[in-house]
Every structure is written in C-alpha cells, then in structure tokens.
Scaffold this motif. Structure first.
Motif, mmCIF file in Angstrom:
data_model
loop_
_atom_site.group_PDB
_atom_site.id
_atom_site.type_symbol
_atom_site.label_atom_id
_atom_site.label_comp_id
_atom_site.label_asym_id
_atom_site.label_seq_id
_atom_site.Cartn_x
_atom_site.Cartn_y
_atom_site.Cartn_z
ATOM 1 N N ARG A 26 -6.367 63.376 41.858
ATOM 2 C CA ARG A 26 -7.216 63.065 43.015
ATOM 3 C C ARG A 26 -6.496 62.187 44.034
ATOM 4 N N ASP A 27 -5.709 61.214 43.552
ATOM 5 C CA ASP A 27 -5.097 60.281 44.507
ATOM 6 C C ASP A 27 -3.660 60.654 44.876
ATOM 7 N N GLY A 28 -3.207 61.848 44.456
ATOM 8 C CA GLY A 28 -1.908 62.342 44.897
ATOM 9 C C GLY A 28 -0.724 61.861 44.098
ATOM 10 N N ARG A 29 -0.966 61.179 42.986
ATOM 11 C CA ARG A 29 0.145 60.734 42.156
ATOM 12 C C ARG A 29 0.601 61.802 41.161
ATOM 13 N N ALA A 30 -0.038 62.955 41.183
ATOM 14 C CA ALA A 30 0.351 64.079 40.340
ATOM 15 C C ALA A 30 0.043 65.363 41.088
ATOM 16 N N GLU A 31 0.760 66.419 40.740
ATOM 17 C CA GLU A 31 0.475 67.729 41.303
ATOM 18 C C GLU A 31 0.266 68.731 40.163
ATOM 19 N N ARG A 32 -0.670 69.640 40.368
ATOM 20 C CA ARG A 32 -0.977 70.677 39.380
ATOM 21 C C ARG A 32 -0.386 71.999 39.832
ATOM 22 N N ILE A 33 0.345 72.643 38.927
ATOM 23 C CA ILE A 33 0.878 73.978 39.178
ATOM 24 C C ILE A 33 0.089 74.936 38.297
ATOM 25 N N ASP A 34 -0.619 75.861 38.905
ATOM 26 C CA ASP A 34 -1.472 76.789 38.165
ATOM 27 C C ASP A 34 -0.612 77.892 37.548
ATOM 28 N N LEU A 35 -0.397 77.792 36.225
ATOM 29 C CA LEU A 35 0.349 78.812 35.484
ATOM 30 C C LEU A 35 -0.521 79.433 34.396
ATOM 31 N N THR A 36 -1.834 79.409 34.609
ATOM 32 C CA THR A 36 -2.725 79.935 33.578
ATOM 33 C C THR A 36 -2.478 81.420 33.311
ATOM 34 N N ALA A 37 -1.989 82.159 34.312
ATOM 35 C CA ALA A 37 -1.686 83.575 34.087
ATOM 36 C C ALA A 37 -0.535 83.762 33.106
ATOM 37 N N LEU A 38 0.297 82.728 32.949
ATOM 38 C CA LEU A 38 1.401 82.784 31.997
ATOM 39 C C LEU A 38 1.056 82.145 30.653
ATOM 40 N N GLY A 39 -0.174 81.624 30.533
ATOM 41 C CA GLY A 39 -0.529 80.884 29.328
ATOM 42 C C GLY A 39 -0.356 81.683 28.060
ATOM 43 N N ASN A 40 -1.001 82.829 27.958
ATOM 44 C CA ASN A 40 -0.865 83.650 26.755
ATOM 45 C C ASN A 40 0.530 84.240 26.590
ATOM 46 N N PRO A 41 1.151 84.778 27.646
ATOM 47 C CA PRO A 41 2.491 85.342 27.464
ATOM 48 C C PRO A 41 3.532 84.334 26.987
ATOM 49 N N LEU A 42 3.390 83.061 27.372
ATOM 50 C CA LEU A 42 4.384 82.060 26.980
ATOM 51 C C LEU A 42 4.048 81.369 25.660
ATOM 52 N N ARG A 43 2.802 81.442 25.227
ATOM 53 C CA ARG A 43 2.381 80.636 24.081
ATOM 54 C C ARG A 43 3.098 81.079 22.804
ATOM 55 N N LEU A 44 3.609 80.109 22.052
ATOM 56 C CA LEU A 44 4.423 80.266 20.840
ATOM 57 C C LEU A 44 5.811 80.804 21.164
ATOM 58 N N TRP A 45 5.896 81.929 21.853
ATOM 59 C CA TRP A 45 7.198 82.464 22.256
ATOM 60 C C TRP A 45 7.031 83.368 23.473
ATOM 61 N N SER A 46 8.175 83.694 24.075
ATOM 62 C CA SER A 46 8.147 84.401 25.354
ATOM 63 C C SER A 46 9.137 85.552 25.362
ATOM 64 N N SER A 47 8.748 86.611 26.027
ATOM 65 C CA SER A 47 9.699 87.683 26.339
ATOM 66 C C SER A 47 10.623 87.232 27.462
ATOM 67 N N GLY A 48 11.707 87.974 27.652
ATOM 68 C CA GLY A 48 12.623 87.663 28.746
ATOM 69 C C GLY A 48 11.965 87.799 30.099
ATOM 70 N N ARG A 49 11.105 88.802 30.250
ATOM 71 C CA ARG A 49 10.438 89.013 31.543
ATOM 72 C C ARG A 49 9.538 87.839 31.890
ATOM 73 N N ASP A 50 8.741 87.380 30.923
ATOM 74 C CA ASP A 50 7.835 86.269 31.203
ATOM 75 C C ASP A 50 8.594 84.955 31.370
#
Length: 311
Positions: A26-50
């Motif tokens: 809220r006060d600008g001391r952090a920024e959020r990057i929305d990567l929820t679309a990558l959440g499942n593909p990256l979880r535990l392990w990832s393919s090269g494409r992801d």
C-alpha cells in the motif's frame, strides 16, 4: 528509476494478504508481480518452456531500473526460482542457504525445488553454496536419494546440519567443514550444540567470495514460527536473523530471497500429484489458514527487516 527494494512474485497467492506485506504494498515499499498464471507450471518443477517464461517475466519486471534487493515468492515448492534470481545477480558469489533440506538432488526434470542447489552451482559466478539448518531425512542415506555428494566432497556445497544423527552411506564421501565420514557413516556437525557466534565467524571467514546471496526457506524453522508445505526443522528464527546480521556486517549482501509460505497445491500434472503425495505432509495448515497467514507474516516481517538493513 529507483525501485522498491522488495518484490513479491505472486505465484500462489500466499503473500499479498499477509498484513506486514500488504502494508508495504500500500505504501510503495514493495511491488507485486502477478505470476499466478505460472503458479502451477512452476510448482515443484518446471519445463524449459515455462522456465523461459519466468526468466522473461523477471527481465520485464526489472526493465527501467535496478533489480529489487529482496524477492519473496511464496511456497518452498518454488525454491528453484532462487536459481533464476541468482543467475541475474552480480558475481562472483557465495550463496548462503537456510533450509531444513539440502536441496542437492539430481532431479528429473532438472529445474526442481529439490535440486536447485545444483542449478546454482552450475553457474560460473557461483563459487560455493553453504546450507545451514537441515534436520530432515534427506540427510539419511543420501547415496540412495540422488544427492550430489561430489559437490559435498569437493567443498563447493557445504552442509551444516542444525541437528542430525550420523547417517550411513555406501558412496565414498570426503570430509568437509560440516561433516566427517567414519566407517561408512556421515557424522554431521550439529550447529545447535555449538557457540553460534563462533560458528558464524568461522563460516564467514571461509566464504570464497565477498559478495553473498542469501536464500531463506522458512521450513528451516519450527512449526511454532512458520507454517510451510514441507516437514520442518528446529533452527530458531532469532538465529537466522543473527546470522544475516553477521554476514551483512562482514560481507556485501548483493541480494536475497525468502520462500516457505503455506499455499494449497492444485496440481493437475499426475507426476506432481504423486510427488506431493509421497513427499509432503497432508492436510491443511495447523490452526487454519488465517493462523498460517499471521505466523508467516510475522516471520517474513522479521526476515525482511533484517535483510533490508543491508539493502
């Protein structure tokens, strides 16, 4: 352009609702990057494409300014994201890793949360990874579990258990600063039983590179101090914070990351479903999701404040 020193890679939704992090957003001391679309593909392990999608997202988030000093990315199921962050850090580097697990396995697929240390060691600018805090059964019969014992033997990966009984191995292993091998058993140096300040002084003096990257998986902590998706250790949060302070006073911390938040898994890949069933505790977080948010929020607040002192 000067960026906020704290970046939240929102892969699993575990971070933005934690009160200390929400306040920073809220006060600008952090920024959020929305990567929820990558959440499942990256979880535990990832393919090269992801993985390439992750690298592209990191590059985009850093465009127009320096990379944030500190990154949080949720569950320890994503600890391999550390390897992508370390790849972008200035070197040469010593990596100091707090974790209940050594994360040293030769895994398939290779971009795996249980093998990210090998990904880091494969980077030319990483001179050593030092793991502090394991208590887990990953240290038992590591020769049967795909552990990179060659890196342990040659000193590029040093492991300092918090508390662990001797463990057998049938594979040859050389002695190191965190262990001795006697009659087919690895005798781990139990840091819990030592003078911690003296231990850290010795460790810091031995780091091969003056630049340090710090990575913290909160499963190194007891369940009373954090709630994670993995079995947990016993290293006190106060000791982790003490270690960060000592490293920052003696060396240049060029960046850091924190993971080990609790987030329900929604695996669709059958291999990931099987792996999670075999390796991770079942059921929801002890005390419920709100208790987990509060406990992890407080742990993250203290860790962020300790690290930001050296940003």
């Amino acid at each position: 352009m000067r960026r906020a020193p704290l970046r939240l890679l929102d892969l699993d939704g575990s971070l933005p609702e934690q009160a200390p992090l929400a306040e920073r957003l809220r006060d600008g001391r952090a920024e959020r990057i929305d990567l929820t679309a990558l959440g499942n593909p990256l979880r535990l392990w990832s393919s090269g494409r992801d993985w390439r999608r992750l690298e592209a997202a990191l590059a985009t988030s850093e465009r127009g300014g320096p990379a944030p000093f500190l990154t949080l990315f949720g569950s320890g199921d994503y600890h391999h994201v550390s390897a992508a962050l370390i790849a972008r850090a200035p070197g040469p580097l010593s990596v100091v890793h707090f974790d209940n697990h050594p994360d040293w396995c030769r895994c398939f697929p290779a971009r795996h949360c249980g093998g990210w240390v090998n990904m880091a060691l494969a980077q030319d600018h990483v001179q050593r990874v030092v793991t502090i805090g394991p208590c887990a059964d990953d240290l038992h019969r590591p020769d049967r579990k795909g552990a990179n014992l060659e890196a342990l033997s040659d000193g590029r990966h040093q492991v300092f258990a918090w508390r662990r009984a001797p463990t057998p191995t049938r594979k040859s292993v050389s002695d190191g600063p965190g262990h001795r091998v006697r009659s087919g058993e690895i005798h781990w140096r139990n840091v819990e039983a030592e003078n911690f300040t003296c231990f850290m002084d010795e460790l810091i003096a031995s780091l091969p590179a003056g630049r340090v990257w710090i990575t913290v998986d909160k499963d190194v902590l007891a369940p009373s101090e954090a709630v994670t998706n993995w079995d947990q250790g016993q290293m006190p949060l106060a000791r982790v914070i003490e270690a960060i302070g000592m490293i920052g006073q003696a060396r240049e911390i060029v960046g850091a990351d924190i993971c080990g938040d609790h987030a329900p898994a929604r695996h669709r890949h059958p291999m990931k479903l099987t792996e999670a069933w075999m390796d991770q505790p079942r059921g929801g977080p002890p005390g419920g999701s709100q208790a987990a948010l509060a406990r992890n929020g407080e742990a993250n607040r203290r860790l962020v404040e300790a690290l930001e002192a050296f940003a």
